[in-house]
Enzyme design. Structure first.
Site, PDB file in Angstrom:
ATOM      1  N   CYS A  93      -1.663   1.843  -2.828  1.00  0.00           N
ATOM      2  CA  CYS A  93      -2.631   2.903  -2.565  1.00  0.00           C
ATOM      3  C   CYS A  93      -2.034   4.303  -2.586  1.00  0.00           C
ATOM      4  O   CYS A  93      -2.581   5.223  -3.207  1.00  0.00           O
ATOM      5  CB  CYS A  93      -3.291   2.687  -1.206  1.00  0.00           C
ATOM      6  SG  CYS A  93      -3.698   0.977  -0.820  1.00  0.00           S
ATOM      7  N   GLU A 114     -25.728  14.571  -1.809  1.00  0.00           N
ATOM      8  CA  GLU A 114     -27.129  14.834  -1.481  1.00  0.00           C
ATOM      9  C   GLU A 114     -28.095  14.060  -2.377  1.00  0.00           C
ATOM     10  O   GLU A 114     -29.270  13.903  -2.037  1.00  0.00           O
ATOM     11  CB  GLU A 114     -27.430  16.327  -1.557  1.00  0.00           C
ATOM     12  CG  GLU A 114     -27.436  16.894  -2.964  1.00  0.00           C
ATOM     13  CD  GLU A 114     -27.885  18.351  -2.994  1.00  0.00           C
ATOM     14  OE1 GLU A 114     -28.897  18.679  -2.334  1.00  0.00           O
ATOM     15  OE2 GLU A 114     -27.223  19.150  -3.679  1.00  0.00           O
ATOM     16  N   HIS A 132     -26.527  21.038   0.265  1.00  0.00           N
ATOM     17  CA  HIS A 132     -26.614  21.542  -1.110  1.00  0.00           C
ATOM     18  C   HIS A 132     -25.618  22.676  -1.323  1.00  0.00           C
ATOM     19  O   HIS A 132     -25.466  23.531  -0.453  1.00  0.00           O
ATOM     20  CB  HIS A 132     -28.031  22.056  -1.385  1.00  0.00           C
ATOM     21  CG  HIS A 132     -28.257  22.460  -2.799  1.00  0.00           C
ATOM     22  ND1 HIS A 132     -28.386  21.558  -3.823  1.00  0.00           N
ATOM     23  CD2 HIS A 132     -28.353  23.700  -3.362  1.00  0.00           C
ATOM     24  CE1 HIS A 132     -28.568  22.209  -4.958  1.00  0.00           C
ATOM     25  NE2 HIS A 132     -28.564  23.519  -4.705  1.00  0.00           N
ATOM     26  N   CYS A 178       0.820  -1.215   0.000  1.00  0.00           N
ATOM     27  CA  CYS A 178       0.000   0.000   0.000  1.00  0.00           C
ATOM     28  C   CYS A 178       0.849   1.259   0.000  1.00  0.00           C
ATOM     29  O   CYS A 178       0.670   2.154  -0.817  1.00  0.00           O
ATOM     30  CB  CYS A 178      -0.932  -0.011   1.210  1.00  0.00           C
ATOM     31  SG  CYS A 178      -1.903   1.497   1.376  1.00  0.00           S
ATOM     32  N   TYR A 214      -9.023  -3.451 -10.993  1.00  0.00           N
ATOM     33  CA  TYR A 214      -9.020  -2.042 -10.595  1.00  0.00           C
ATOM     34  C   TYR A 214      -7.615  -1.454 -10.722  1.00  0.00           C
ATOM     35  O   TYR A 214      -7.456  -0.278 -11.031  1.00  0.00           O
ATOM     36  CB  TYR A 214      -9.579  -1.874  -9.177  1.00  0.00           C
ATOM     37  CG  TYR A 214      -8.717  -2.428  -8.068  1.00  0.00           C
ATOM     38  CD1 TYR A 214      -7.754  -1.640  -7.452  1.00  0.00           C
ATOM     39  CD2 TYR A 214      -8.863  -3.731  -7.622  1.00  0.00           C
ATOM     40  CE1 TYR A 214      -6.961  -2.128  -6.435  1.00  0.00           C
ATOM     41  CE2 TYR A 214      -8.080  -4.236  -6.613  1.00  0.00           C
ATOM     42  CZ  TYR A 214      -7.122  -3.436  -6.015  1.00  0.00           C
ATOM     43  OH  TYR A 214      -6.332  -3.936  -5.004  1.00  0.00           O
ATOM     44  N   GLU A 226      -7.103   1.877 -12.912  1.00  0.00           N
ATOM     45  CA  GLU A 226      -6.551   3.044 -12.218  1.00  0.00           C
ATOM     46  C   GLU A 226      -5.260   3.518 -12.884  1.00  0.00           C
ATOM     47  O   GLU A 226      -5.067   4.716 -13.120  1.00  0.00           O
ATOM     48  CB  GLU A 226      -6.301   2.695 -10.751  1.00  0.00           C
ATOM     49  CG  GLU A 226      -7.586   2.558  -9.944  1.00  0.00           C
ATOM     50  CD  GLU A 226      -7.340   2.087  -8.526  1.00  0.00           C
ATOM     51  OE1 GLU A 226      -8.215   2.308  -7.665  1.00  0.00           O
ATOM     52  OE2 GLU A 226      -6.282   1.473  -8.268  1.00  0.00           O
ATOM     53  N   LYS A 280      -0.424   5.417  -6.040  1.00  0.00           N
ATOM     54  CA  LYS A 280      -1.538   5.387  -7.001  1.00  0.00           C
ATOM     55  C   LYS A 280      -2.440   6.612  -6.840  1.00  0.00           C
ATOM     56  O   LYS A 280      -2.786   7.288  -7.808  1.00  0.00           O
ATOM     57  CB  LYS A 280      -2.320   4.082  -6.812  1.00  0.00           C
ATOM     58  CG  LYS A 280      -3.578   3.915  -7.644  1.00  0.00           C
ATOM     59  CD  LYS A 280      -4.839   4.411  -6.937  1.00  0.00           C
ATOM     60  CE  LYS A 280      -5.105   3.780  -5.612  1.00  0.00           C
ATOM     61  NZ  LYS A 280      -5.574   2.402  -5.684  1.00  0.00           N
TER      62      LYS A 280
END
Length: 752
Positions: free
Chosen positions: A319, A732, A727, A314, A455, A459, A322
């Site tokens: 992670c 939302e 908002h 990672c 993935y 990515e 990346k």
């Protein structure tokens, strides 16, 4: 599995008719029941205590009875049980079946009441010549169902406090006794185990659950600790052997003798093999709990020669770099958007690969140093060597110079992680790179072929295209296997619209170097998965992202009998991350059937250390774990994919709410309308509980994290409807979802 049902003993009612606190009463009585077992001799049963059982050959009095209460260990109440240490461990003998004998359908009745003045003979399982009688200095057992109770100041405590105290004391018994047997006097399987230890001349401590008040509650707490609901429940040197069958299997294969002969003076309480996120979390937590801990970590260089520092995949090649390169691509898009927001700049903007990688590697280096410093502060020994088991509880550590050192530990945690898989074709290891190499590549990769649809593949393809490179993704079958396929196709479609080319249903069969250089030129020959068609193309770089293999095959697991899945290399574990060898545990990506995510490994590692060394019971929850694919258009999800939900709950029992949306930030920049997408999957027959959450849009990871917490709390559609949204935000939209898939209504948006 041999069994005496858990409900064999029951709580009692006082003269006032109110239920007493069974756990508190049980704690009071645990100290008093005494049983002394000697092979071929008599069985004096004293009231409410714990007795050490010795092997055959002890001096005997007249009539074959022991000449006194030899070897009895009683723990006066209150507070004198040894303090608990680690939670128990379970045993599976290598090469043996894991199941015990079939459960007894009905237990034999307990021995009949005996008069205190004239004890008579009683059968106990298959063990001969046993009788109830008085023991010198200890009162006689009362008849079952009429046993007297002792009062104690502790009886006023809450049931939960008393239960926790009972668990603490049981762990204390397990920790402080070489052999601890939780038994029932009439159980034939318990009798066999007692005979075995007696024949080995081994001292045992026995607690007969049918001879203590509320023994069922002891059995219930034991089942929480060990996941075993039956007796006998046996521990040797704090290792949970299991029941009768497992103990005999361990005896037959020599593991029982090994455990009995163990010298408790191991060099370390815990050795963690692997310095990734899960391993470091476990090691540091164990050290905080006062244990002597070592971390062995060694990165075998990739075929291209890439290696890295402490912290695992990672931090170094996963992670962290990346996400930073993904951010670089997002900044490129932001520069394009900036002109629409009034920013004027005349200088031509271009990306410098070397500048980016240098900055990212500097950051990673600071993280490596931080991990080493943290281990030092917690007195965790860090050894940069390759760990390999050589025998039970012993490991060989080989450093870069080939020097070997040996270490021993009471427990081991495997956290070796995974490495990228290669194609097994001509030229793959010679000329291709993987994610192990990409993030520290000293030159811009140029025109790149990404092989794979994981993935990692999407990515990497996404941020390479985002910084302006020519990128092609070669896909054998489907995108993002295991993820929601509607979302996966939307991810792919967005990437395709923004310049990433896809070659579907093709696989490489050869990679040939045409020119050396930084980058050079490579010819790739690929074959269709649906016919005889072949294609050729020239690229500067070929990046393989076709999956990962567990690093479990070359660490000596076969020498100690740890089972692995021969096909995948994954390690099967129980729900407390324990392998089939009792003192060996595993966390992280190498676990069979578990999620391959860094936060999961960290959580599992911490909780494992607390169970082993603090007596905690909490287990890692692998359900409803959120994750995000950091593609150019981010995809966040939690819970079930739509395909999986239909498989589990059936389509007619589900309602799927969905909508397209247009982030306000995209409007002025004239970016794609009706591209971002949100949906939830609800179980109609569970109050419309949200069982699947999916969002495709900017900052999807940040959105998903909060909703994942809500799903842990039982989020329903009504709760979403009752929530007032912020908002204007992307999140939302989940508070205003109205259109269901089943309605077939249009979900395109006309405004923000």
């Amino acid at each position: 599995m041999e069994s005496i049902p858990q409900g064999a003993t029951q709580g009692r009612i006082t003269k006032t008719g109110r239920s007493e606190d069974v756990h508190t009463k049980l704690i009071i009585r645990l100290q008093m029941d005494v049983q002394l077992f000697v092979k071929g001799g008599s069985l004096p049963v004293a009231r409410n205590g714990l007795v050490r059982m010795r092997g055959a050959g002890r001096r005997r009095g007249r009539g074959g009875a022991p000449a006194g209460l030899v070897g009895v260990r009683c723990y006066p109440f209150p507070g004198s049980f040894p303090a608990p240490q680690p939670a128990s461990r379970s045993l599976n003998c290598p090469g043996q079946a894991r199941s015990d004998t079939a459960a007894l359908a009905q237990p034999p009745p307990p021995p009949p009441p005996q008069a205190q003045t004239s004890p008579g003979p009683v059968k106990m399982g298959a063990v001969p010549n046993r009788r109830l009688g008085s023991v010198r200095g200890v009162p006689m057992s009362s008849p079952p169902g009429r046993r007297a109770r002792l009062s104690s100041p502790g009886t006023g405590r809450s049931s939960s406090e008393a239960r926790e105290e009972l668990r603490r004391r049981l762990l204390g018994l397990i920790e402080s006794n070489r052999v601890m047997i939780f038994s029932k006097s009439y159980c034939p399987h318990s009798a066999r185990v007692k005979e075995l230890f007696s024949s080995l001349g081994v001292e045992c401590n026995i607690l007969e659950l049918d001879r203590v008040d509320d023994g069922a509650n002891v059995q219930e707490v034991l089942s929480e600790i060990t996941n075993q609901k039956t007796v006998p429940n046996i521990f040797v040197n704090k290792v949970h052997m299991g029941g009768c069958d497992r103990t005999f299997q361990a005896h037959q294969c020599g593991l029982l003798q090994k455990l009995l002969q163990e010298d408790a003076a191991f060099e370390y309480d815990l050795i963690v093999i692997g310095g990734g996120s899960g391993g470091l979390a476990c090691a540091q937590e164990a050290a905080i709990l006062g244990k002597k801990v070592m971390v062995l970590d060694f990165v075998v260089p990739s075929p291209q020669g890439t290696s890295w520092g402490l912290g695992g995949t990672c931090v170094n090649v996963g992670c962290v770099p990346k996400k930073l390169m993904h951010q670089a691509a997002l900044l490129g898009q932001a520069l394009s958007d900036a002109r629409k927001f009034g920013w004027e700049y005349s200088q031509q903007v271009k990306h410098n690969w070397e500048t980016m990688t240098e900055a990212i590697q500097n950051h990673i280096g600071s993280l490596n140093w931080g991990y080493r410093l943290s281990l030092r502060e917690k007195a965790v020994a860090y050894v940069n060597s390759y760990g390999e088991f050589v025998e039970h509880h012993k490991i060989k550590a080989t450093n870069r110079k080939g020097q070997e050192t040996y270490y021993t530990a009471a427990k081991f945690v495997l956290a070796t992680g995974e490495r990228p898989r290669y194609l097994g074709i001509q030229g793959d290891k010679e000329y291709c790179i993987t994610s192990d190499d990409l993030f520290s590549l000293p030159y811009c990769p140029g025109k790149t072929l990404v092989v794979g649809a994981s993935y990692v593949a999407l990515e990497c393809a996404g941020f390479l295209a985002g910084i302006g490179l020519d990128v092609t993704v070669m896909v054998r079958s489907v995108l993002l296997r295991g993820f929601d396929q509607e979302m996966a196709e939307k991810v792919g479609s967005y990437m395709e619209q923004h310049g990433v080319k896809f070659l579907r249903k093709f696989v490489p069969v050869m990679v040939q170097q045409l020119e050396k250089g930084s980058p050079g030129k490579l010819k790739v020959v690929a074959k269709s998965t649906e016919g005889p068609e072949t294609i050729e193309e020239v690229y500067n770089t070929v990046l393989l992202a076709i999956g990962r293999d567990s690093c479990t095959r070359k660490i000596g697991l076969e020498k100690i009998g740890v089972k692995i899945n021969e096909k995948s290399g994954k390690i099967p574990v129980n729900d407390v991350e324990q392998t089939n060898v009792p003192y060996v545990y595993a966390v992280g990506d190498i676990l069979e059937g578990k999620l391959e995510l860094t936060p999961v490994a960290i959580q599992a590692g911490k909780l494992l250390a607390r169970r082993l060394f603090a007596g905690c019971l909490e287990k890692c929850d692998y359900v409803n774990v959120p994750t995000t694919v950091f593609a150019p258009l981010e995809y966040g999800c939690c819970g079930l994919s739509e395909e999986k939900a239909i498989e589990v709950y059936k389509k007619e029992n589900l309602e799927v709410y969905h909508t397209l949306f247009w982030p306000l930030e995209w409007t002025v920049a004239s970016r794609d309308n009706n591209t971002c997408y949100a949906k939830i999957i609800c179980n109609k027959f569970d109050n419309y509980r949200v069982i699947g959450f999916h969002v495709l849009g900017p900052n999807a990871g940040e959105i998903t994290q909060g909703f994942a917490a809500a799903m842990k709390c039982g989020l329903t559609k009504q709760l979403l409807d009752d929530t007032i949204g912020i908002h204007p935000t992307c999140g939302e939209v989940f508070t205003t979802l109205e259109i269901t898939k089943s309605s077939g209504l249009d979900i395109t948006q006309k405004g923000c």
